[in-house]
Write an enzyme that holds these catalytic residues in place. Structure first.
Site, PDB file in Angstrom:
ATOM      1  N   PRO A 104       0.767  -1.249   0.000  1.00 46.28           N
ATOM      2  CA  PRO A 104       0.000   0.000   0.000  1.00 46.28           C
ATOM      3  C   PRO A 104       0.796   1.296   0.000  1.00 46.28           C
ATOM      4  O   PRO A 104       0.331   2.298  -0.542  1.00 46.28           O
ATOM      5  CB  PRO A 104      -0.834  -0.103   1.301  1.00 46.28           C
ATOM      6  CG  PRO A 104      -0.818  -1.532   1.684  1.00 46.28           C
ATOM      7  CD  PRO A 104       0.489  -2.062   1.197  1.00 46.28           C
ATOM      8  N   LYS A 221       3.991   6.446 -12.662  1.00 52.71           N
ATOM      9  CA  LYS A 221       2.727   6.077 -12.018  1.00 52.71           C
ATOM     10  C   LYS A 221       2.117   7.240 -11.244  1.00 52.71           C
ATOM     11  O   LYS A 221       0.905   7.474 -11.311  1.00 52.71           O
ATOM     12  CB  LYS A 221       2.943   4.890 -11.066  1.00 52.71           C
ATOM     13  CG  LYS A 221       1.678   4.443 -10.343  1.00 52.71           C
ATOM     14  CD  LYS A 221       0.587   4.028 -11.309  1.00 52.71           C
ATOM     15  CE  LYS A 221      -0.754   3.808 -10.617  1.00 52.71           C
ATOM     16  NZ  LYS A 221      -0.763   2.652  -9.716  1.00 52.71           N
ATOM     17  N   LYS A 296      -3.190   9.270  -0.947  1.00 56.35           N
ATOM     18  CA  LYS A 296      -1.785   8.893  -0.729  1.00 56.35           C
ATOM     19  C   LYS A 296      -0.934   9.194  -1.957  1.00 56.35           C
ATOM     20  O   LYS A 296       0.161   9.765  -1.862  1.00 56.35           O
ATOM     21  CB  LYS A 296      -1.707   7.405  -0.366  1.00 56.35           C
ATOM     22  CG  LYS A 296      -0.309   6.886  -0.065  1.00 56.35           C
ATOM     23  CD  LYS A 296       0.385   6.250  -1.270  1.00 56.35           C
ATOM     24  CE  LYS A 296      -0.286   4.964  -1.686  1.00 56.35           C
ATOM     25  NZ  LYS A 296       0.459   4.294  -2.791  1.00 56.35           N
TER      26      LYS A 296
END
Length: 349
Positions: A104, A221, A296
């Protein structure tokens, strides 16, 4: 250089079908005899919504897979199907040629690699010649880990590899693409290692894009997710404005998708409940890409921009909006819930 030798493996095959993580009928089945010897034993760490499906596709393709996760119920699902499970990252590394991580956050990745029972074995020689991190983390952490990996020693040399190497290989496509094996991989690191590992990527994805040196896959990304977040906000804001001016979202969707406003958030992942089936907005924003993960990733983008002194006002605003969703208790909902829960958009009746 790329390793091209192919050695015939044992005839054993794996068949993993789980009610929760079914193998897609479209997944490519590869004979075990076609698995390259340098990739035969694969460790997989991180069996969440994405990782579990990626691991399933490797098993389906004939790889000898060992897994680890802190979620014991998921581990049990794998062990019940005869898949090797291990109690720590170090134990996975001890029996693997290659280790893939799908975790994560940067904190989790650092712990798995450098923790007391981590992949890098406390600085002792390691068995895997290749480490692939498909997590979405910042380029700085990726480069730090890549350096730590390359400074390690191999227990035994693997063909032409004298030291272990690391690739950053985050993915795009979401849970559905992970399940069907059609992910896009954005890959940074040593190009020769990328070429050697291509069979692994093709077992889990449809597209692989080599981005450059270590950290460039991670950079790609976070840039992709930044653009995705901003486009979702723009589409949601436009739909709400349209509704307020008396235009149905379905009508605006047809206009967007046949004109210059067309984008993934309008034609594939529409945020308005009632406009499109099979997307999170059609199931109360459950499943998909969690708002907490988007927040995040936007934090990662913001930190990276700050480090190089780049002014990114849309990044800052998007981070603020998705952080507010999380503060309002919506962190587990798909990020497209911003339409309903930030803009107060209406369902299409």
């Amino acid at each position: 250089m790329a390793i091209r030798s192919l050695l015939k493996l044992a005839e054993s095959k794996f068949n993993f079908t789980s009610p929760r993580f079914p193998l897609p009928c479209s997944a490519r089945t590869i004979s075990s005899s076609s698995v390259p010897s340098h990739l035969e034993r694969v460790g997989f760490i991180g069996l969440g919504n994405m990782g579990s499906r990626m691991a399933n596709n490797l098993i389906k393709a004939g790889y000898n897979v060992a897994v680890h996760d802190i979620n014991l119920s998921v581990i049990k699902m794998f062990s019940d199907k005869g898949i090797s499970v291990k109690g720590s990252p170090m134990e996975v590394a001890e029996i693997s040629d290659v280790v893939i991580t799908m975790l994560p956050s940067p904190t989790h990745v650092l712990e798995v690699y450098t923790g007391s029972n981590g992949l890098l074995n406390g600085g002792n020689p390691v068995r895997p010649w290749l480490f692939i991190d498909s997590s979405t983390i910042d380029p700085q952490t990726t480069r730090k880990l890549s350096s730590a990996v390359s400074n390690s020693a191999l227990i035994e040399h693997k063909d032409s590899w004298n030291t272990p190497v690391m690739l950053d290989a985050p993915v795009s496509g979401g849970v559905s693409a992970a399940e069907t094996g059609t992910l896009t991989f954005m890959i940074g690191g040593l190009e020769e290692a990328y070429k050697a590992a291509e069979p692994l990527f093709s077992s889990m994805g449809k597209n692989t894009i080599y981005c450059g040196s270590s950290g460039t896959g991670s950079a790609a990304k976070i840039c992709n997710n930044l653009a995705m977040a901003v486009s979702m906000l723009g589409v949601s804001e436009a739909f709400v404005l349209g509704q307020s001016l008396g235009i149905k979202a379905a009508t605006l969707t047809k206009i967007f998708n046949s004109s210059s406003a067309r984008c993934w958030s309008s034609d594939t992942y529409n945020p308005v409940p009632g406009v499109m089936g099979g997307v999170p907005s059609s199931r109360n924003y459950d499943g998909g890409f969690a708002s907490a993960l988007m927040a995040k990733d936007l934090n990662l983008a913001s930190a990276s921009a700050k480090e190089i002194g780049l002014n990114c006002p849309l990044t800052s605003e998007a981070k603020h909006i998705f952080t507010k969703l999380c503060d309002d208790g919506l962190g587990k909902k798909d990020f497209s819930c911003v339409f309903r829960n930030f803009y107060n958009g209406k369902d299409e009746l």
